[in-house]
Scaffold this motif. Sequence first.
Motif: not given
Length: 781
Positions: A29, A39, A207, A268, A340, A747, A777-779
Amino acid sequence: MAKSQWDYNSGYHRPPGATSSPLLGFGLTALSGTGLNDGGDFILLPVASSSSIAVNKHNNIIAAQLLHDSTEQASPGYYRCTLQSSEATAKDTSRLEVELVAQLRSGMMRVRFGPGSAGHQRALIVNLGSPQDRLEQGTASQKTPLLTLWTRSSAATHHCSTDHTAYAAIETSVPVSSLIEIGRGMWLLQLEDQQVEELVVRVGLSQVDEAGALTNLRAELDSWHFDATVASARGTWNSALGRVRAESDDKDLVRFYSALYHAMMGPTLFSDVDRRYRLGGRGKIEKKDFDFYSTFSLWDTYRAEHPLLNLLFPELAVHLAKSLLAMKQQTGKLPRWVLYGKETGCMIGYPAANVLSEAALKGLLRLPGPGSLRATQSLELEALEAAVDTSKRAEGAQLLDRLIPVSPYEYGGVSKALEYAWSDSCIAKLAGRLGKEEQKKHYVKRSQLYRLNFDSGKKLILPRGVGLAGPDHSFVNLAPSDVNGATGQHYVEGTPLQYTFMVPHEVPRLVDLLGGQSALSEKLDTYFERSAVTDHSGGRDLETGHLGGHVQGNEPGHHIPYLYNAAGAPWRAQELLDRLMAMYGTGADGLPGNDDVGQMSAWFVFSALGFYPVDPCDGAYSIGRPLLRRAVLQLASGSLHVIAHNQSLTNKYLQSASWNGKPLSGFDIQHAEIVHGGELLFVMGASPTDFRKQPAPPPCQSASASSTTICSCGSGACTSAKQQPGGLDLAQTTTTNNNNNWPSALALLAGVFLAARFICSAGLRRCLVSATLAEDPNKLT
């Protein structure tokens, strides 16, 4: 932009001329293109070491060097590089080839151990620590020799960060013989087969909980076929990028598709495959009838990013709106900056009101199906109620209902007054759409309160006393380019002169206040040509992308070049847009400022097409200066053909503009018109002119007309505009209205810093980058 300004955020640092860089690992992330970093929740590092692996005093391992050679490649959804052991010598030539690919909430890594790795310890390091935050707790639970579940909880480290808990399911193609904790939050997964030549790692993220991470992994990665997953990711990106099929010079195409790619980096996807999500980072688990999104940088993105998504991906609007409305449950107000799944409180205003109002006004929140009008309007009504409630709770806005402006003693008081006025105008328009006339009238009045800050003598919008009568109502004496002001920070990331133009919802009134079109043109000339931002105490955001007093590297001024249309001097807008678009390059410093979750790039996408949403809530696009020779936009109800005949570096001026064969009578074109498809035809030339006074080209007579023929196809197919040599053929891409094809998800590969590989055929490193290899973020990276 100057690369040094934002390098510290990116996670990818390559000094000029460097052939390698020390590597902490591949973070799963990261935060993409923002002024703050975050992240790095799960960092994976494959190793082949000839000695014991030791943790340094910073609880990190520098066991590998990333080689910047011909093997380093990147495209949306995919990254490849070669690693060399940090202990490598002339006799130790061990190298690892690493590839990464991403799906929506999952990803895969393939590691090939080179011949020099014989006799070395082959392992995978999983680091739950992160240089971006502070690890509170990390756990690993090995379920089988192939599968381990992971949890990490972290604390916020800066004012726009947020504490959160994240989960991962990590599965290896080779059994893990031992799981050894070698540092705080750091484990060594030693492989059972020390002779293995290839290791594949599959990862699912969540999450919500560990079960969610495993469910996401199983749902999205049902095989170990790495190449098939790469093909799937490429297909997803081709489908998304293929919603615009453009033809132009190779360099312009690289810049355009890179910007379009960056604009898809956010928001995201935050919910699991079963649509569960955790509100507020560690809060209550929810499950609703929509996909929950996070990473909303709304103060930036309401200007062009969300209008671009609404134009190209209208099917997302309901999901994004419901996500914002769900966020209101957390704080009692609509959010400004969500990370988040939690409101961080960054920036000012209530820009979510603009985003929700724009989507509703464009008909994107009207629910389908049988039932009463009120039933189909239920989401629009909820959006209006949330916006109104938030407008009453905003900082310094408590007196606005009494038509008393924001206090000059409020932090960023003038900027807030202008942001509130713009948002209130959007609320007024939405109230009018829903038949709430009294509410509409009230918010129209609120949207005009900024006028009380207009100093008619200096022709600037300035802070003034709260009484508006008597000795305390005088204006604060500030210079036009003063960033913060002598008596406090009245402006947020801007100057009095810049913020004087921050009334896109009332441009005709601004013309009157300044003294007419000529006065506006003169004021704009002063801004762009005869002023400068010399005080950078407002922060890094004001240090890049300068054109006189204009700061293209920051968002509040993005609409200002288009105000020349209101001044009756469209050719000046075209000249300046030409210079501003030139700030977007194809190197590591290819953006004039940090991307702010897509806004910087969305500005370029719109401007390259030739139109821009100065006020997204009024449903109009202001005509500019197209950069592309031709673009076909696959919209919800038809194909929009945008053609720029005679477009070149020297032919930067519009000679005429027509819509479906009819000359444009003004400087705008309506969203309600173009969304159904048609032809927007520009004819370019080397001489400035008022294009409104020029006739449209004659209709095309046959489908065999040459590509240089200047003619209008009306509302039919544009058969005369043949594909130019060197143009890209994106006709093979397919587009659907399935939201699962939206690539900016939990992701997707943050490490991808270049445009699509088929676009960058002239050399990957020529593509537009934002100086980042681990930023979204979140990837998966």
